[in-house]
Write a protein that holds these residues in place. Sequence first.
Motif, PDB file in Angstrom:
ATOM      1  N   GLU A 187       2.252  -3.935 -11.302  1.00 27.74           N
ATOM      2  CA  GLU A 187       1.720  -2.686 -10.656  1.00 27.74           C
ATOM      3  C   GLU A 187       1.140  -1.635 -11.819  1.00 27.74           C
ATOM      4  N   GLY A 188       0.284  -0.845 -11.154  1.00 25.40           N
ATOM      5  CA  GLY A 188      -0.239   0.294 -12.040  1.00 25.40           C
ATOM      6  C   GLY A 188      -0.508   1.711 -11.862  1.00 25.40           C
ATOM      7  N   HIS A 189      -0.615   2.539 -12.396  1.00 20.25           N
ATOM      8  CA  HIS A 189      -1.538   4.233 -12.132  1.00 20.25           C
ATOM      9  C   HIS A 189      -2.179   4.729 -12.656  1.00 20.25           C
ATOM     10  N   HIS A 190      -2.327   5.531 -12.397  1.00 18.23           N
ATOM     11  CA  HIS A 190      -3.784   6.300 -13.646  1.00 18.23           C
ATOM     12  C   HIS A 190      -2.769   7.380 -13.955  1.00 18.23           C
ATOM     13  N   ARG A 191      -2.829   7.481 -14.945  1.00 15.50           N
ATOM     14  CA  ARG A 191      -1.889   8.315 -15.587  1.00 15.50           C
ATOM     15  C   ARG A 191      -2.973   9.757 -16.306  1.00 15.50           C
ATOM     16  N   GLY A 192      -3.875   9.823 -15.997  1.00 17.95           N
ATOM     17  CA  GLY A 192      -5.200  10.517 -16.108  1.00 17.95           C
ATOM     18  C   GLY A 192      -6.194  10.260 -17.802  1.00 17.95           C
ATOM     19  N   ASN A 248     -10.333  13.556 -12.260  1.00 25.56           N
ATOM     20  CA  ASN A 248      -9.414  12.227 -12.632  1.00 25.56           C
ATOM     21  C   ASN A 248      -8.738  12.255 -10.508  1.00 25.56           C
ATOM     22  N   PRO A 249      -9.286  11.399  -9.851  1.00 22.57           N
ATOM     23  CA  PRO A 249      -8.149  11.007  -8.695  1.00 22.57           C
ATOM     24  C   PRO A 249      -6.977  10.539  -8.996  1.00 22.57           C
ATOM     25  N   GLN A 250      -5.508  10.939  -8.226  1.00 26.72           N
ATOM     26  CA  GLN A 250      -4.209   9.947  -8.295  1.00 26.72           C
ATOM     27  C   GLN A 250      -4.878   8.655  -7.314  1.00 26.72           C
ATOM     28  N   VAL A 251      -4.658   7.385  -8.372  1.00 28.20           N
ATOM     29  CA  VAL A 251      -4.803   6.121  -7.780  1.00 28.20           C
ATOM     30  C   VAL A 251      -3.652   5.247  -7.771  1.00 28.20           C
ATOM     31  N   GLY A 252      -2.972   4.332  -7.160  1.00 27.80           N
ATOM     32  CA  GLY A 252      -2.055   3.314  -7.482  1.00 27.80           C
ATOM     33  C   GLY A 252      -2.550   2.090  -6.817  1.00 27.80           C
ATOM     34  N   CYS A 253      -1.368   1.233  -7.585  1.00 32.25           N
ATOM     35  CA  CYS A 253      -2.334  -0.232  -7.506  1.00 32.25           C
ATOM     36  C   CYS A 253      -1.219  -1.745  -7.827  1.00 32.25           C
ATOM     37  N   GLU A 313      -4.669   8.130   5.846  1.00 32.83           N
ATOM     38  CA  GLU A 313      -4.507   9.521   6.005  1.00 32.83           C
ATOM     39  C   GLU A 313      -3.596  10.081   4.407  1.00 32.83           C
ATOM     40  N   SER A 314      -2.844   9.726   3.988  1.00 28.86           N
ATOM     41  CA  SER A 314      -1.765   9.467   3.359  1.00 28.86           C
ATOM     42  C   SER A 314      -2.340   9.611   2.072  1.00 28.86           C
ATOM     43  N   ALA A 315      -3.504   8.376   2.162  1.00 20.20           N
ATOM     44  CA  ALA A 315      -3.735   8.384   1.333  1.00 20.20           C
ATOM     45  C   ALA A 315      -4.999  10.041   0.749  1.00 20.20           C
ATOM     46  N   LEU A 319       0.907  -1.380  -0.420  1.00 19.07           N
ATOM     47  CA  LEU A 319      -0.039   0.101   0.193  1.00 19.07           C
ATOM     48  C   LEU A 319       0.439   1.329  -0.402  1.00 19.07           C
ATOM     49  N   ARG A 320       1.696   1.057   0.687  1.00 17.34           N
ATOM     50  CA  ARG A 320       2.938   2.270   0.543  1.00 17.34           C
ATOM     51  C   ARG A 320       3.160   2.464  -1.029  1.00 17.34           C
ATOM     52  N   ARG A 321       3.756   1.594  -1.324  1.00 17.50           N
ATOM     53  CA  ARG A 321       4.424   0.997  -2.717  1.00 17.50           C
ATOM     54  C   ARG A 321       3.157   1.994  -3.915  1.00 17.50           C
ATOM     55  N   ALA A 322       1.753   1.405  -3.105  1.00 17.22           N
ATOM     56  CA  ALA A 322       0.734   1.879  -4.312  1.00 17.22           C
ATOM     57  C   ALA A 322       0.576   3.707  -4.351  1.00 17.22           C
ATOM     58  N   LEU A 323       0.960   3.574  -3.001  1.00 16.95           N
ATOM     59  CA  LEU A 323       1.138   5.570  -2.783  1.00 16.95           C
ATOM     60  C   LEU A 323       1.776   6.455  -3.467  1.00 16.95           C
ATOM     61  N   GLU A 324       3.115   5.483  -3.949  1.00 14.43           N
ATOM     62  CA  GLU A 324       4.106   6.308  -4.636  1.00 14.43           C
ATOM     63  C   GLU A 324       3.784   6.065  -5.818  1.00 14.43           C
ATOM     64  N   LEU A 325       2.994   5.245  -6.366  1.00 14.06           N
ATOM     65  CA  LEU A 325       2.479   5.371  -8.896  1.00 14.06           C
ATOM     66  C   LEU A 325       1.341   5.970  -8.129  1.00 14.06           C
ATOM     67  N   ALA A 326       0.814   6.173  -7.156  1.00 13.61           N
ATOM     68  CA  ALA A 326       0.180   6.890  -7.174  1.00 13.61           C
ATOM     69  C   ALA A 326       0.295   8.771  -7.456  1.00 13.61           C
ATOM     70  N   ALA A 327       0.873   8.705  -6.724  1.00  9.61           N
ATOM     71  CA  ALA A 327       1.632  10.053  -6.690  1.00  9.61           C
ATOM     72  C   ALA A 327       2.457  10.288  -8.070  1.00  9.61           C
ATOM     73  N   ARG A 328       2.440   9.865  -8.835  1.00 15.30           N
ATOM     74  CA  ARG A 328       3.319   9.795 -10.180  1.00 15.30           C
ATOM     75  C   ARG A 328       1.932  10.491 -11.553  1.00 15.30           C
ATOM     76  N   GLY A 329       0.915  10.125 -10.901  1.00 12.54           N
ATOM     77  CA  GLY A 329      -0.476  10.707 -12.173  1.00 12.54           C
ATOM     78  C   GLY A 329      -0.856  12.470 -11.880  1.00 12.54           C
ATOM     79  N   PRO A 330      -1.116  12.449 -12.847  1.00 11.56           N
ATOM     80  CA  PRO A 330      -0.995  13.855 -12.853  1.00 11.56           C
ATOM     81  C   PRO A 330      -2.560  14.835 -11.896  1.00 11.56           C
ATOM     82  N   ALA A 331      -1.727  15.869 -11.413  1.00  6.12           N
ATOM     83  CA  ALA A 331      -3.122  16.275  -9.918  1.00  6.12           C
ATOM     84  C   ALA A 331      -3.468  17.329 -10.387  1.00  6.12           C
ATOM     85  N   ASP A 332      -3.704  17.414 -11.388  1.00  8.31           N
ATOM     86  CA  ASP A 332      -4.640  18.561 -11.614  1.00  8.31           C
ATOM     87  C   ASP A 332      -5.842  17.666 -13.052  1.00  8.31           C
TER      88      ASP A 332
END
Length: 364
Positions: free
Chosen positions: A63-68, A46-51, A160-162, A30-43
């Motif tokens: 591993e994967g994350h949402h890219r927009g 859609n939300p930044q999500v990691g898996c 809380e980190s998420a 889950l910590r790794r998924a949070l790192e992956l999620a942060a790679r997605g665009p924040a603007d």
Amino acid sequence: MHDPHPPQPAAAGTAPLPATVLPAAEHAALRRALELAARGPADTPNPQVGCVLLAPDGTTLGEGHHRGAGTPHAEADALADAAARGHDPRGGTAVVTLEPCRHTGRTGPCARALREAGVARVVFALPDPGAAEGGGGAELAAAGIDVAGGPAAVGEELAESALDLIGPWYARAARPAVHVILKTATTLDGRVAAADGTSRWITGPAAREHAHRVRAGVDAIVVGTGTVRADDPALTARPAGAVAGPQPLRVAVGRRPVPATARIRGSDGRFLQATTHDPALVIAHLAARGVRRAVLEGGPRLGTAFLRAGAVDELHAYLAPVHLGAGAAAVGDLGVTTIDGALRWRTVHVDPLGEDVLLVARPA
């Protein structure tokens, strides 16, 4: 006497999921998924999500994350990554920062993708508060998949980190999901305390008993840290004649520390401090913990902030036949400079409660 708010059943798909202690591999994933999620665009909308997909032995399959907007969701991205690595996710665990959706938009439902991929367990940090998107965890559980979701399952720190990562998006999505009742107990001249700060009791026993029945029908009771320090409230629901049951979540809003001996902390773990003054983020904190109905009980600064933000869905105004002429007012400056700008309410009904009166109203 009519009670406008008897206890409500949980909405479909919002039943609390069993709390668990995460195994070390899932905690790390889950910590790794949070790192992956942060790679997605924040603007983006859609939300930044990691898996992260784990094998039964805890090793990483994909591993994967949402890219927009319009791109595969994190779960689908992780499944594609696992396939590219030659790994089969059947019997494995999907660890995701946000509950898998059950909505078909530009992409298919993530809950269905995980189910069809044969995963045996799903862990997520935050429930999806969306009316259409939320409920994927319950759908997966109904299909026989082991599900652990939300702060109770993953721990407050990871949840809380998420929430920190997607706070603005989550706050927007959560707003319709949480029904906020603002309770005031005032004199006829709108005072909540006398000039010396004393406030017990402005209203009588019947009004206080009704307020306890309302408490028993909501998921959370919310006050500001100033109220906690001034009054040390227990914030428990104690309606006369009721069988003791689970208490609502007790929430203190603000950055001032809540004393370790404060009664609001209780001994049942049903306490949360939302260290923010932003009503939207308070609502996000509530939604992340499965709250669907909350009563906001004070103080005036917190109530004013929610009114200014347009974040009050219902008003419970208990009026006592008393005049003080001085002392704290129930509501502060709302930024209204002309009568045309007044916040207007539609009266739903008025109930006599002993010597007092309850007015229930909703935004006009």
